[in-house]
Design a protein around this motif. Sequence first.
Motif, short mmCIF file in Angstrom:
data_model
loop_
_atom_site.label_atom_id
_atom_site.label_comp_id
_atom_site.label_asym_id
_atom_site.label_seq_id
_atom_site.Cartn_x
_atom_site.Cartn_y
_atom_site.Cartn_z
N ASN A 97 -12.03 -7.42 1.97
CA ASN A 97 -11.72 -6.34 1.03
C ASN A 97 -10.26 -5.93 1.16
OD1 ASN A 97 -14.61 -5.71 0.14
ND2 ASN A 97 -14.77 -5.49 2.36
N HIS A 98 -9.76 -5.28 0.12
CA HIS A 98 -8.41 -4.70 0.13
C HIS A 98 -8.56 -3.22 -0.10
CE1 HIS A 98 -4.01 -4.78 -1.57
NE2 HIS A 98 -4.08 -4.22 -0.38
N SER A 99 -8.22 -2.42 0.90
CA SER A 99 -8.32 -0.97 0.81
C SER A 99 -6.93 -0.39 1.01
CB SER A 99 -9.29 -0.44 1.87
OG SER A 99 -9.53 0.94 1.69
N PHE A 100 -6.40 0.26 -0.03
CA PHE A 100 -5.02 0.75 0.04
C PHE A 100 -4.84 2.00 -0.81
CE2 PHE A 100 -5.16 -1.91 -3.69
CZ PHE A 100 -4.25 -1.38 -4.59
N ASP A 101 -3.83 2.78 -0.45
CA ASP A 101 -3.46 4.01 -1.16
C ASP A 101 -4.62 5.00 -1.23
OD1 ASP A 101 -1.76 5.77 -2.46
OD2 ASP A 101 -2.27 5.02 -4.46
N ASN A 102 -5.50 4.98 -0.25
CA ASN A 102 -6.51 6.02 -0.08
C ASN A 102 -6.01 7.00 1.00
OD1 ASN A 102 -8.73 4.50 -1.65
ND2 ASN A 102 -8.15 3.02 -0.07
N GLU A 129 -4.14 -1.16 4.14
CA GLU A 129 -2.71 -0.84 4.18
C GLU A 129 -2.37 0.37 3.32
OE1 GLU A 129 -0.32 -3.95 2.47
OE2 GLU A 129 -1.62 -4.21 0.73
N ASN A 130 -1.30 1.05 3.76
CA ASN A 130 -0.70 2.13 2.96
C ASN A 130 -1.70 3.21 2.55
OD1 ASN A 130 1.96 0.82 2.84
ND2 ASN A 130 0.96 -0.66 1.49
N ASN A 131 -2.60 3.52 3.45
CA ASN A 131 -3.56 4.58 3.15
C ASN A 131 -2.98 5.92 3.62
OD1 ASN A 131 -6.03 3.15 2.05
ND2 ASN A 131 -5.60 1.95 3.88
N GLY A 149 -3.11 9.00 6.00
CA GLY A 149 -2.47 8.03 6.88
C GLY A 149 -3.44 7.36 7.84
N THR A 150 -4.72 7.28 7.47
CA THR A 150 -5.74 6.67 8.33
C THR A 150 -6.11 5.28 7.82
OG1 THR A 150 -6.70 8.80 9.00
CG2 THR A 150 -8.13 6.86 9.14
N GLY A 151 -6.02 4.29 8.69
CA GLY A 151 -6.48 2.96 8.34
C GLY A 151 -7.98 2.82 8.52
N VAL A 152 -8.45 2.96 9.76
CA VAL A 152 -9.88 2.86 10.08
C VAL A 152 -10.24 4.03 10.98
CG1 VAL A 152 -11.68 1.45 11.15
CG2 VAL A 152 -9.76 0.33 9.99
N MET A 153 -11.37 4.67 10.70
CA MET A 153 -11.87 5.73 11.57
C MET A 153 -13.33 5.44 11.91
SD MET A 153 -12.27 9.88 11.04
CE MET A 153 -10.52 10.24 11.12
N VAL A 154 -13.63 5.45 13.19
CA VAL A 154 -15.00 5.30 13.69
C VAL A 154 -15.42 6.63 14.28
CG1 VAL A 154 -16.49 4.09 15.34
CG2 VAL A 154 -14.64 2.85 14.18
#
Length: 300
Positions: A97-102, A129-131, A149-154
């Motif tokens: 997947n591509h997840s960006f600008d969130n 990227e660029n979240n 500014g969060t990429g991945v949060m667990v």
Amino acid sequence: ITDAKGDAIKVRDSDGVVFRSMGAVWSGTPEASNGAYGLYPVLCQNVLIDSCYVFGASDAGIYVGQTTNAVVRNSVAEGNVAGIEIENTINADVYNNHSFDNTGGVLVFDLPGLTQYGSKTRVFDNLIENNDRNNFAPAGNIVSNVPPGTGVMVLSTKRVEIFNNTIRNNNIMGLGVISYEILVVLAGETNNDPNYDVFPSFVDVHDNAFSRTSVLPDSLNSIANLLILNFAPDSIPDIMWDGIKSGSNTNPSGDICIQNNTGAMFANLDAENFFANVSYDVSVHDCSNGALPAVVIDVP
């Protein structure tokens, strides 16, 4: 599906659910009045989300909740609060997947008071990227706590494997592993579920590529401000663990294993002691909880 007044597509209590080549979009600049969820299977079994696109959701663009056996792949999420969110779900694969600008690229959450607790999620081969988008979730929504500014949060879930991802230019929290206790203290969240385990455990982060810049998001929330206060903009760690673990967990790593990530500075935030003894020693986390198996789904 464009400009839905509420959620774009919600499916619940169903077995064998396929979203393929679907789009859910809120036009214009994303704002709190947009619908909460784009693609929204909840309380389901055997879910496939493949080659989809979501823009502008005020909660999560692609969301899988309280579900067993789910695959999210080959999809694009941009301009949402949470790009992709897996919540209280058992057996989930999120890949290609591509997840960006969130606000946040990929969230893997366990929350109290729901029908089941989650475990066994794999997040791999994604471009995250660029979240760095401002958090526009309505007040009181759990994702309003996600720092821009969060990429991945667990959050407080079990058995998570995050590997082979490119995680770049998420300029507050590249990857964070945190306890629900943080939200209780900083955001006033409550937990009235006596069986809910607030502590994340058995989380493996390996073979990812990290990079970031020192350009901060325009608007910061309480968690983001706390990180800025404790780290200069150019020294915010790429991988963070809040350091909070149950008293019964005697493992110094807290079962958080971190190996073979490139370009990544690590920090144990010692959050329960208000950052008094931040540790940058990633060698404590040189371990493995074992690879999770691929998720097998039964769908049409």
